[in-house]
Design an enzyme around this catalytic site. Sequence first.
Site, PDB file in Angstrom:
ATOM      1  N   ASP A 160       0.813  -1.207   0.000  1.00  0.00           N
ATOM      2  CA  ASP A 160       0.000   0.000   0.000  1.00  0.00           C
ATOM      3  C   ASP A 160       0.850   1.262   0.000  1.00  0.00           C
ATOM      4  O   ASP A 160       2.078   1.212   0.122  1.00  0.00           O
ATOM      5  CB  ASP A 160      -0.941   0.008   1.219  1.00  0.00           C
ATOM      6  CG  ASP A 160      -0.261  -0.507   2.485  1.00  0.00           C
ATOM      7  OD1 ASP A 160       0.960  -0.291   2.642  1.00  0.00           O
ATOM      8  OD2 ASP A 160      -0.941  -1.124   3.323  1.00  0.00           O
ATOM      9  N   ASN A 177      -7.714  -3.618  14.560  1.00  0.00           N
ATOM     10  CA  ASN A 177      -9.092  -3.918  14.132  1.00  0.00           C
ATOM     11  C   ASN A 177      -9.126  -5.065  13.126  1.00  0.00           C
ATOM     12  O   ASN A 177     -10.165  -5.324  12.516  1.00  0.00           O
ATOM     13  CB  ASN A 177      -9.765  -2.673  13.544  1.00  0.00           C
ATOM     14  CG  ASN A 177      -9.036  -2.120  12.331  1.00  0.00           C
ATOM     15  OD1 ASN A 177      -8.066  -2.704  11.838  1.00  0.00           O
ATOM     16  ND2 ASN A 177      -9.496  -0.976  11.826  1.00  0.00           N
ATOM     17  N   HIS A 189      -7.263  -5.273  10.333  1.00  0.00           N
ATOM     18  CA  HIS A 189      -6.982  -4.939   8.942  1.00  0.00           C
ATOM     19  C   HIS A 189      -5.649  -5.529   8.496  1.00  0.00           C
ATOM     20  O   HIS A 189      -4.733  -5.714   9.296  1.00  0.00           O
ATOM     21  CB  HIS A 189      -7.052  -3.430   8.682  1.00  0.00           C
ATOM     22  CG  HIS A 189      -5.885  -2.632   9.171  1.00  0.00           C
ATOM     23  ND1 HIS A 189      -6.005  -1.625  10.099  1.00  0.00           N
ATOM     24  CD2 HIS A 189      -4.565  -2.649   8.841  1.00  0.00           C
ATOM     25  CE1 HIS A 189      -4.827  -1.078  10.321  1.00  0.00           C
ATOM     26  NE2 HIS A 189      -3.929  -1.699   9.572  1.00  0.00           N
ATOM     27  N   GLU A 239      -9.639  -2.253   5.472  1.00  0.00           N
ATOM     28  CA  GLU A 239     -10.290  -1.984   6.748  1.00  0.00           C
ATOM     29  C   GLU A 239     -11.552  -2.839   6.903  1.00  0.00           C
ATOM     30  O   GLU A 239     -12.099  -3.347   5.923  1.00  0.00           O
ATOM     31  CB  GLU A 239     -10.675  -0.505   6.827  1.00  0.00           C
ATOM     32  CG  GLU A 239      -9.512   0.460   6.710  1.00  0.00           C
ATOM     33  CD  GLU A 239      -8.719   0.608   8.007  1.00  0.00           C
ATOM     34  OE1 GLU A 239      -8.926  -0.204   8.932  1.00  0.00           O
ATOM     35  OE2 GLU A 239      -7.903   1.528   8.082  1.00  0.00           O
TER      36      GLU A 239
END
Length: 254
Positions: A67, A136, A138, A143
């Site tokens: 990314d 979380n 990810h 996400e």
Amino acid sequence: MRIYAAKDYKDMSRKAANLISAQVIMKPDAVLGLATGSTPVGAYEQLREWHDKGDLDFSAIRSVNLDEYKGLSGEHDQSYRYFMNHNLFDHVNIKKENTNVPSGLAQDAEAECRRYDGVIRELGGIDLQLLGIGGNGHIGFNEPCDVFEKGTHVVTLTEETRRSNARFFSSIDEVPTHALTMGIGGIMSAKKVLLLASGEAKAQALYDSCFGPVTPGVPASVLQLHNDVVIIADEAALAMIRQKTGWEGEVYDN
């Protein structure tokens, strides 16, 4: 899915570097999928050390990164291109033209995403994909959401992710709100996946990813469907898995 226990961050990093170096040695022109953030820094440091000793040759290795922040140039000190150069590429004999990171400055971000997927296809796919995991769940910047995104795409970063990454910026206001990220399909197409987890803040996400339902609400849970996943985690990150499963050993096959 195989889980290896590491005593601490240093032990996790060395175990990860061992696996990555084995891939480089077995296939000198391998395609490595690389990750950024604090988790893989120790592994990259170990790889640099072995390269300096003459044990590793990166001259034919190709790489694709997961990314990049939308709006940051590769020269920005918080861009992921800069991170990779600083932590690995500038210190080993990899050819820069063989390293690939999405362009955060592409005028047409959607076209850049399609281009990046094409690069991965042209390379013949990823041999080993390195991942961290967010608190979380990810992976990359995929996400929690309602569906698994297949291809590289533009994502709006959650406030949790931006707060987590704010420590690298002067303030949270400077943290980009969007990023370009390899999709779940790209990650799952890798021949082998190596996920690293360190710290108690990752314990819940790691447990949910390994033992909970497969759901886009916990993106890393999709790795349960991959046929070759290795997880290396330190004791803090493994705390919930040990508590809820009763696992006491060093290797767990899930």
